[in-house]
Write a protein that holds these residues in place. Sequence first.
Motif, PDB file in Angstrom:
ATOM      1  N   THR A 147     -15.949 -34.778 -31.733  1.00  0.00           N
ATOM      2  CA  THR A 147     -15.709 -33.488 -31.250  1.00  0.00           C
ATOM      3  C   THR A 147     -16.837 -32.531 -32.022  1.00  0.00           C
ATOM      4  N   ARG A 148     -17.802 -32.329 -30.967  1.00  0.00           N
ATOM      5  CA  ARG A 148     -18.968 -31.356 -31.195  1.00  0.00           C
ATOM      6  C   ARG A 148     -18.743 -30.010 -31.593  1.00  0.00           C
ATOM      7  N   LEU A 149     -18.939 -29.416 -32.787  1.00  0.00           N
ATOM      8  CA  LEU A 149     -18.616 -27.992 -32.936  1.00  0.00           C
ATOM      9  C   LEU A 149     -19.299 -27.117 -32.035  1.00  0.00           C
ATOM     10  N   ASN A 150     -20.644 -27.534 -31.810  1.00  0.00           N
ATOM     11  CA  ASN A 150     -21.545 -26.756 -31.021  1.00  0.00           C
ATOM     12  C   ASN A 150     -21.793 -27.458 -29.692  1.00  0.00           C
ATOM     13  N   PRO A 151     -21.055 -27.293 -28.712  1.00  0.00           N
ATOM     14  CA  PRO A 151     -21.352 -28.365 -27.464  1.00  0.00           C
ATOM     15  C   PRO A 151     -22.405 -27.744 -26.619  1.00  0.00           C
ATOM     16  N   GLN A 152     -22.718 -26.397 -26.930  1.00  0.00           N
ATOM     17  CA  GLN A 152     -24.029 -25.967 -26.177  1.00  0.00           C
ATOM     18  C   GLN A 152     -25.427 -26.412 -26.610  1.00  0.00           C
ATOM     19  N   LEU A 153     -25.147 -26.909 -27.652  1.00  0.00           N
ATOM     20  CA  LEU A 153     -26.663 -27.603 -28.259  1.00  0.00           C
ATOM     21  C   LEU A 153     -27.111 -28.819 -27.436  1.00  0.00           C
ATOM     22  N   GLU A 154     -28.279 -28.486 -27.100  1.00  0.00           N
ATOM     23  CA  GLU A 154     -28.772 -29.880 -26.222  1.00  0.00           C
ATOM     24  C   GLU A 154     -29.077 -31.027 -27.295  1.00  0.00           C
ATOM     25  N   ILE A 155     -28.789 -32.285 -26.953  1.00  0.00           N
ATOM     26  CA  ILE A 155     -28.939 -33.435 -27.873  1.00  0.00           C
ATOM     27  C   ILE A 155     -30.111 -34.311 -27.447  1.00  0.00           C
ATOM     28  N   THR A 156     -31.100 -34.368 -28.541  1.00  0.00           N
ATOM     29  CA  THR A 156     -32.092 -35.068 -28.323  1.00  0.00           C
ATOM     30  C   THR A 156     -31.886 -36.701 -28.590  1.00  0.00           C
ATOM     31  N   HIS A 157     -32.213 -37.595 -27.700  1.00  0.00           N
ATOM     32  CA  HIS A 157     -32.066 -38.884 -27.796  1.00  0.00           C
ATOM     33  C   HIS A 157     -33.551 -39.571 -28.222  1.00  0.00           C
ATOM     34  N   LEU A 158     -33.546 -39.952 -29.482  1.00  0.00           N
ATOM     35  CA  LEU A 158     -34.869 -40.584 -29.865  1.00  0.00           C
ATOM     36  C   LEU A 158     -35.019 -41.956 -29.266  1.00  0.00           C
ATOM     37  N   LYS A 159     -36.413 -42.120 -28.915  1.00  0.00           N
ATOM     38  CA  LYS A 159     -36.818 -43.319 -28.493  1.00  0.00           C
ATOM     39  C   LYS A 159     -38.157 -43.716 -29.061  1.00  0.00           C
ATOM     40  N   PRO A 160     -38.127 -44.505 -29.948  1.00  0.00           N
ATOM     41  CA  PRO A 160     -39.300 -44.946 -30.790  1.00  0.00           C
ATOM     42  C   PRO A 160     -40.194 -45.564 -29.789  1.00  0.00           C
ATOM     43  N   GLU A 161     -41.682 -45.128 -29.667  1.00  0.00           N
ATOM     44  CA  GLU A 161     -42.581 -45.926 -28.669  1.00  0.00           C
ATOM     45  C   GLU A 161     -42.679 -47.112 -29.025  1.00  0.00           C
ATOM     46  N   LYS A 162     -42.392 -47.516 -30.260  1.00  0.00           N
ATOM     47  CA  LYS A 162     -42.767 -49.064 -30.542  1.00  0.00           C
ATOM     48  C   LYS A 162     -41.335 -49.525 -31.380  1.00  0.00           C
ATOM     49  N   ARG A 163     -40.581 -50.404 -30.468  1.00  0.00           N
ATOM     50  CA  ARG A 163     -39.474 -51.041 -31.330  1.00  0.00           C
ATOM     51  C   ARG A 163     -39.923 -52.077 -32.406  1.00  0.00           C
TER      52      ARG A 163
END
Lengths: 199, 199
Positions: A9-25
């Motif tokens: 349950t997100r308290l601040n659903p208006q907040l944009e979510i960043t999905h981290l994607k490391p350049e190098k796994r």
Amino acid sequence: MADETGRLTRLNPQLEITHLKPEKRVGLVVVLTGYGKGKTSSALGMVVRACGHGMKVCMLQFMKGDIFTGEWEAVKKLNCDIEIIPTGMGFCGIQGNPYPHPVHREAAQRALNIARERINSGKYDLVVLDEINNAIHLKLVDLEQVIDLVKNKPTLTHLVLTGRDATPEIIELADTVSEVKEITHAYRKGIEPQPGVDF
Amino acid sequence: MADETGRLTRLNPQLEITHLKPEKRVGLVVVLTGYGKGKTSSALGMVVRACGHGMKVCMLQFMKGDIFTGEWEAVKKLNCDIEIIPTGMGFCGIQGNPYPHPVHREAAQRALNIARERINSGKYDLVVLDEINNAIHLKLVDLEQVIDLVKNKPTLTHLVLTGRDATPEIIELADTVSEVKEITHAYRKGIEPQPGVDF
């Protein structure tokens, strides 16, 4: 109660979510050592995170095996590709444990073979060797065996090693090392282990 | 892969399992602090254990909220009565975060109200206040508010407080306190955060 399903349950659903994607796994080697509470728990937390990313996980629990702990039941309730394998014959050397050292060592060696097979298959995203530092300390597995395992793991497999008394050689091989120091612990006040927190 | 179900495989199924039952049930206050990796992970591990015991759990994540982390997806895959509530507007004060302090404080205060309501309901076996020590440090919540929450919690509710820089007053109130020290961390080698381990 237990048949409800977990939820976010997100308290601040208006907040944009960043999905981290490391350049190098990178497949990390993580060591959790020290005498305080929170090494196996922390490894379990990573198992949960990995589940959220749809990863394939195996957690081998060295030493332990004869005392029920919540994660044994929880793993069955996780709709993820996760296996927990308790491999010990109880805590080696602890009062009341009826098994001699060779029996503990044989169990640990069988466990190490499974670990080697799982890790080297390259199919696992995360493998946890829980209490392996203890197993080394008690000579149930040899330091050289574990070093060999860590050095030859597939590049992208994360490996987590927990337990007190991690050796300098293991620490040297790791990318991330935390020492969990005990500031205080409930048992010092005579409080018995409590379900959900301690097991 | 992700549609497989978690499983438990005992290596020594002949071993008799002991089910610990403390004579006295206690709702513990656990603090996880320090600068190393493994505080939120450790709290998540306790959430998993509690799930295995069929407990009712709520984890409120202060500060965080704008970066996806594995547990958000994993909790939905747990057939347990567990709720994770990200409550933050991202990390207050961190470069790039667009929100002024009052906005962060308002979000944290709303989160604290939810925490108070959940804890005081007496319906929860385990409540995690993730990063609350940071929230105190950054004055998003007042130390006195958190002390009041801890002191007045129902006897049997476990309360876990995580985050760097736990104050002496919070440590004094806790039954179990671990300081997670950083020995080393992958980011020091320039390795980016990796899914399944770091988020």
